[in-house]
Enzyme design. Structure first.
Site, mmCIF file in Angstrom:
data_model
loop_
_atom_site.group_PDB
_atom_site.id
_atom_site.type_symbol
_atom_site.label_atom_id
_atom_site.label_comp_id
_atom_site.label_asym_id
_atom_site.label_seq_id
_atom_site.Cartn_x
_atom_site.Cartn_y
_atom_site.Cartn_z
ATOM 1 N N LYS A 1 8.653 -23.375 -52.092
ATOM 2 C CA LYS A 1 9.041 -24.769 -51.915
ATOM 3 C C LYS A 1 10.053 -24.878 -50.780
ATOM 4 C CE LYS A 1 6.680 -26.518 -55.376
ATOM 5 N NZ LYS A 1 5.646 -27.537 -55.202
ATOM 6 N N GLU B 1 -4.430 -21.949 -57.646
ATOM 7 C CA GLU B 1 -2.975 -21.878 -57.807
ATOM 8 C C GLU B 1 -2.621 -21.337 -59.184
ATOM 9 O OE1 GLU B 1 0.856 -24.699 -56.748
ATOM 10 O OE2 GLU B 1 -1.019 -25.667 -57.332
ATOM 11 N N LYS C 1 3.584 -19.001 -52.716
ATOM 12 C CA LYS C 1 3.944 -20.284 -52.107
ATOM 13 C C LYS C 1 5.390 -20.614 -52.418
ATOM 14 C CE LYS C 1 2.413 -24.382 -53.525
ATOM 15 N NZ LYS C 1 1.393 -25.410 -53.831
ATOM 16 N N HIS D 1 -5.067 -28.100 -56.639
ATOM 17 C CA HIS D 1 -3.696 -28.135 -57.130
ATOM 18 C C HIS D 1 -3.640 -27.887 -58.630
ATOM 19 C CE1 HIS D 1 -0.396 -30.641 -58.977
ATOM 20 N NE2 HIS D 1 0.311 -29.856 -58.186
ATOM 21 N N ASP E 1 11.988 -29.318 -57.017
ATOM 22 C CA ASP E 1 11.446 -29.124 -55.678
ATOM 23 C C ASP E 1 12.182 -30.085 -54.738
ATOM 24 O OD1 ASP E 1 10.294 -31.646 -56.080
ATOM 25 O OD2 ASP E 1 8.323 -30.826 -56.591
ATOM 26 N N LYS F 1 11.654 -33.071 -53.871
ATOM 27 C CA LYS F 1 11.794 -34.461 -54.338
ATOM 28 C C LYS F 1 13.061 -34.637 -55.159
ATOM 29 C CE LYS F 1 7.745 -34.596 -56.343
ATOM 30 N NZ LYS F 1 7.220 -33.253 -55.992
#
Length: 397
Positions: free
Chosen positions: A196, A347, A194, A327, A45, A47
């Site tokens: 990223k 999720e 969703k 989450h 992702d 990060k």
């Protein structure tokens, strides 16, 4: 090879250890295990793209199996991505003996006992994540004793929960693969997608969102997740640029602990703001609610210490009038989201399916609350095979 250790404990006959006169059952044994689930492909992702982390290749799980005198066994778990799994397991193993002799129905008191047993290392973070495995197992026991799914035990507001998929939208995938994954998920009955974002190249982020929006159409639910990679100024600029895509929410645009910054974005943007997954205490989430930092609160039950603290967050979030989107950990959160009176999502990650003998059902964009008692989960033989260390306290029967 699995390494197994055991803890010798004294005979518990006649000892109350805090359990009251109304006690009808006691905990006789606790098994704690550390396992690693390998991912098929490394996952990245924002990060990773900004150099803060390495690609994710496996997930560590701490499993707790708690046995009672009456013959009920509860299953609970916590997890760690990248570092932290062995430390979480070590703390859980150290605490396990504190459960012996306790009434498994006294969950809140047991949680307090465990958190104070390790209070010198804090009442958040790794210490409460270790406790989460025990707490979830105790709620599993309570549901099994009642013959009710966890959602029904707590008090369900619905029997299905809106479900969105994240696992097909990571930045490690080329946009063509993301679009293909999106179309497959929609065909399989998912209710939202969703993506990223948060790359150094903001134009690349916008291009990915535009491609998926075109693929799913204007009316399909779409969210994005920046994984904390924007500062306040960039968060505002990107938030404004994303408005045209009619997103359900922008997730973690800023550092997880920047409650004030998230509040500023929530006030400035039409698109709802979502955050909370990285926080590990009720107090940290309460600050988000106090400052009106979120439209969607995103707690993670294994990270905040289990179901017991999560239920406190449900009450706070309901009072604040925000929506809920827990989450990860859909196997736990489908029950908790069903018990929330306001708008809620869960999720969907298929990553964890090899750990269980059971599967969750998607139907018309929603995840069905299992009818099985407790969490409705049992560990698979594959989960046992991935276990690298096990310890036990008391008698497991």
């Amino acid at each position: 090879m699995t390494l197994e250790t055991s803890t010798v404990v004294p005979d518990l006959a006649g000892l109350h250890l805090g359990a009251g006169e109304a006690t009808s059952d006691r905990i006789t044994g606790v098994r704690t295990s550390l396992a690693y689930l390998p991912l098929g492909n490394p996952i990245s992702d924002a990060k990773v793209f900004t150099g803060r982390q390495k690609p994710l290749t496996e997930i560590a799980f701490v499993f707790a199996e708690i046995t009672t005198e009456s013959g009920i066994t509860g299953l609970g778990w916590a997890y760690s991505k990248r570092a932290g799994g062995p430390g979480m397991y070590a703390h859980a193993r150290e605490l396990a003996g504190n459960l012996l002799g306790e009434d498994p129905s006294d969950i809140a008191r047991i949680w307090t006992k465990l958190v104070w047993a390790g209070a010198s290392v804090g009442r958040s973070g790794l210490s409460v994540q270790a406790i989460a495995a025990f707490d979830v197992a105790l709620w599993d026991i309570k549901g099994k004793r009642a013959g009710l799914p966890l959602a029904k035990l707590i008090g369900a507001h619905r029997d299905t929960v809106a479900a969105y998929n994240t696992s097909g939208g990571f930045l490690s995938m080329p946009i063509e693969a993301v679009v293909e994954n999106t179309q497959r998920s929609v065909a399989n009955g998912i209710g939202g997608i969703k993506l990223k974002v948060g790359q150094p190249d903001r134009k690349a982020d916008l291009a990915r969102v535009a491609a998926v929006r075109e693929a799913v159409g204007d009316d399909f639910t779409l969210m994005v997740d920046a994984n904390q990679q924007w500062n306040r100024q960039d968060g505002l600029r990107m938030g404004r640029a994303l408005e045209e895509f009619r997103l359900e929410w922008i997730e973690e645009p800023l550092d997880a602990y920047d409650a004030e910054g998230h509040a500023q974005l929530a006030a400035a943007l039409d698109t709802p703001i979502a955050t909370g997954e990285m926080l590990t205490s009720v107090a940290e989430h309460a600050e988000l609610l106090r400052l009106r930092s979120v439209d969607y609160l995103q707690p993670d039950a294994p990270r905040v210490g289990g179901i017991t603290p999560f239920l406190k967050l449900l009450a706070l979030a309901e009072h604040a009038g925000v929506s809920l989107a827990p989450h990860f950990a859909m196997e736990i959160h489908v029950h908790l989201s069903a018990a929330y009176p306001h708008t809620s999502w869960v999720e969907h990650f298929e990553w964890l399916e090899p750990l269980w003998n059971e599967r969750l059902e998607l139907r018309e964009g929603r995840m069905v609350v299992p009818a099985r008692a407790g969490l409705g989960l049992s560990l698979s033989e594959q989960a046992r095979a991935w276990t690298i260390e096990t310890s036990s306290a008391g008698s497991l029967g």
